[in-house]
Enzyme design. Structure first.
Site, PDB file in Angstrom:
ATOM      1  CG  ASP A   1      28.627 -49.934  22.280  1.00 21.62           C
ATOM      2  OD1 ASP A   1      28.531 -48.728  22.422  1.00 21.62           O
ATOM      3  OD2 ASP A   1      29.605 -50.616  22.638  1.00 21.62           O
TER       4      ASP A   1
ATOM      5  CE  LYS B   1      31.771 -50.058  27.753  1.00 18.86           C
ATOM      6  NZ  LYS B   1      32.960 -49.385  28.184  1.00 18.86           N
TER       7      LYS B   1
ATOM      8  CG  MET C   1      24.501 -43.539  31.751  1.00 17.80           C
ATOM      9  SD  MET C   1      26.291 -43.516  31.558  1.00 17.80           S
ATOM     10  CE  MET C   1      26.561 -41.934  30.793  1.00 17.80           C
TER      11      MET C   1
END
Ligand code: SAH
Length: 506
Positions: free
Chosen positions: A36, A58, A173
């Site tokens: 990742d 990503k 996040m």
């Protein structure tokens, strides 16, 4: 065919030192590594030769590969009998879609294991000095997400309810929606004065953080320019940041230090600098290109006839034995040769094979090696094999032939070529932002740096590094090439070099 398996492995919050022992051994032994954006790129260097590394990272808004495709990749390789490590930032089962991947594997009838890890909130709390629970201040911790789906960006958490719990809230996040989140928490009853900390790139040398309150944090994080990945910690315990933020107060915290060697060769120096808080950039100025085996085959056939084998660099010694064992399976095929090495690092490569080194000169330069060999008075009409790269060895060979009357064969096992630095991440970062110090550990690192300076032009506003030298020989090379010496290590040791760095820029 052996049975394939997928290991869903947590990579930890960033610092490679915080990964589990189990994770490391799986990375070292797997056939395929699927990794990742948030899994530290250093971990990739642990894989065995031939391991296939697949990047499926990503970033918000820009995803390179769909979740479904990632799962297809896991299924495909495991079905082909491979041992697959799916390395995910932090813990695989915390906001990492590890659950979805495990369900897909289970549905496909593929064996899997899950390896837990330190999740980002724990890393952030530890390295910001915030005890997540504390007698009297907080007896619960919640992990929340600021947006449920990184791609869709919509919110599902009822923040107003969490405001009533009274413990510590760790928000993943959350940077994109921080004003919304803080407003909801205040609407739910939390005071605007509630302490908040934001920790960006937690546990890594580039970690930055700030301390604010619910009422001020949205503005403060914009002002400080903090960006994802970051954890927002809300609660009375965030107050401890003021007293306990040890991580960003180490002697080299926030400093960028360039080591003029490849990442793999910079290990010990890098570790010392990082443990003091520095962000280390490795500039691999030269590539070591292994010589083709057919160029060297004859020499190995006659190996047992040499009287001396002389190694002039650690890379030479390493590649010599690599080729040797491609040809022979028995170390005794090296015969009764005597062995000379230019210095201690080269000798260490030879000693790995339990071969004793007969001669190391006092200073690690070609002239001294030649003089020490001449002083043995064992060269006359004897055969000597000099294992080399492609540089600077003429002095040695000439002296052995002319003064020692030896019969010298050269065995070039590699050649040095300037590295293409255009795409190297650390070189890019250096060009853009510069650094506080650049370390030269030998005359050759100076030469390589000057030869590559065209590829290392600093952008406007980038920090200009102080140049720090390992000792007098390196400093002399710097002066000769027009590189100013800003500081010099007192003794020629890594510790002394690091001390000089602290003194100059700490
Ligand atoms: N599975 C991961 C979380 C993945 S979600 C874990 O257990 O940590 C991605 C979010 O994790 C980021 O947006 C950020 O909020 C957080 N994160 C991951 N690494 C981080 C780091 N080094 N510092 C701060 N936050 C981090």
């Amino acid at each position: 065919m052996s049975e394939g398996k997928v290991f869903l492995v947590g990579a930890g919050p960033g610092d490679p030192g915080l990964i589990t022992v189990r994770a490391r051994s799986l990375i070292e032994s797997c056939d395929v590594l699927v990794y990742d954006y948030l899994a530290n790129a250093d971990l990739k260097t642990w894989v065995k030769p031939g391991c296939e590394c697949i990047y499926v990272g990503k970033r918000p808004g820009r995803h390179s590969i769909s979740q479904e495709k990632i799962e297809d990749i896991l299924v495909e390789h495991a079905s082909a009998g491979k041992q697959v490590v799916r390395l995910k930032g932090g813990d695989p089962f915390i906001f990492g879609r590890g659950g979805e991947e495990a369900c897909r594997l289970s549905a496909a009838g593929i064996a899997f294991e899950v390896v837990p890890a330190v999740t980002a909130a724990l890393g952030a709390a530890a390295c910001a000095g915030i005890p997540l629970t504390h007698r009297g201040h907080s007896s619960s911790v919640c992990f929340l997400t600021g947006h449920e789906d990184i791609e869709r960006g919509d919110m599902h958490v009822d923040f107003a309810k969490f405001a009533q719990i009274g413990g510590t809230l760790c928000i993943y996040m959350g940077m994109g929606h921080i004003s919304d989140i803080t407003e909801k928490l205040m609407a739910g009853g939390l005071s605007p004065k509630t302490p908040v900390a934001v920790v960006e790139w937690a546990t890594l040398p580039r970690q930055r953080s700030l301390r604010a309150t619910l009422g001020t944090v949205a503005e403060a994080k914009d002002k400080a320019g903090l960006k994802p990945p970051a954890i927002v910690i809300v609660g009375e315990v965030a107050r401890y940041y003021d007293e306990l933020n040890w991580f960003e107060h180490r002697p080299l915290s926030g400093k960028r230090v360039v080591v003029t060697r490849a990442r793999e060769q910079a290990g010990e120096l890098r570790a010392k600098l990082e443990s003091l808080g520095a962000e280390v950039l490795s500039l691999p100025l030269i590539d070591i290109i292994e010589a083709e085996s057919h160029e060297t085959a004859d020499v190995y056939d006659g190996m047992a006839n040499y009287d001396w084998v002389v190694f002039t660099s650690p890379n030479g010694a390493r590649l010599f034995f690599k080729k040797f064992f491609e040809k022979f399976t028995d170390l005794r095929c090296i015969g009764g040769v005597r062995i000379a090495c230019i210095g201690a690092a080269t000798a260490r490569e030879v000693e790995r094979y339990h071969l004793a080194v007969d001669l190391i000169p006092e200073t690690a330069v070609a002239e001294s090696l030649a003089d020490a060999l001449l002083a043995t008075e064992t060269l006359d009409s004897r055969t000597v094999l000099v294992v080399t790269g492609n540089r600077n060895r003429d002095v040695l060979v000439r002296k052995l032939e002319d003064e020692g009357r030896a019969i010298v064969d050269m065995l070039p096992v590699y050649r040095n070529e300037p590295t293409d630095l255009s795409e190297e991440p650390d070189a890019k970062s250096f060009r853009e932002k510069g650094a506080d110090a650049i370390l030269f550990t030998s005359a050759s690192t100076v030469e390589n740096f000057v030869a590559q300076s065209g590829q290392l032009q600093l952008a406007k506003g980038a920090r200009r590094p102080k140049a720090i030298s390992m000792g007098p020989i390196t400093s002399a090379a710097m002066k000769e090439k027009g590189v100013p010496v800003d500081a010099e290590a007192k003794e020629q040791t890594l510790d002394s070099l690091v001390a000089a760095v602290i003194k100059k820029i700490g």
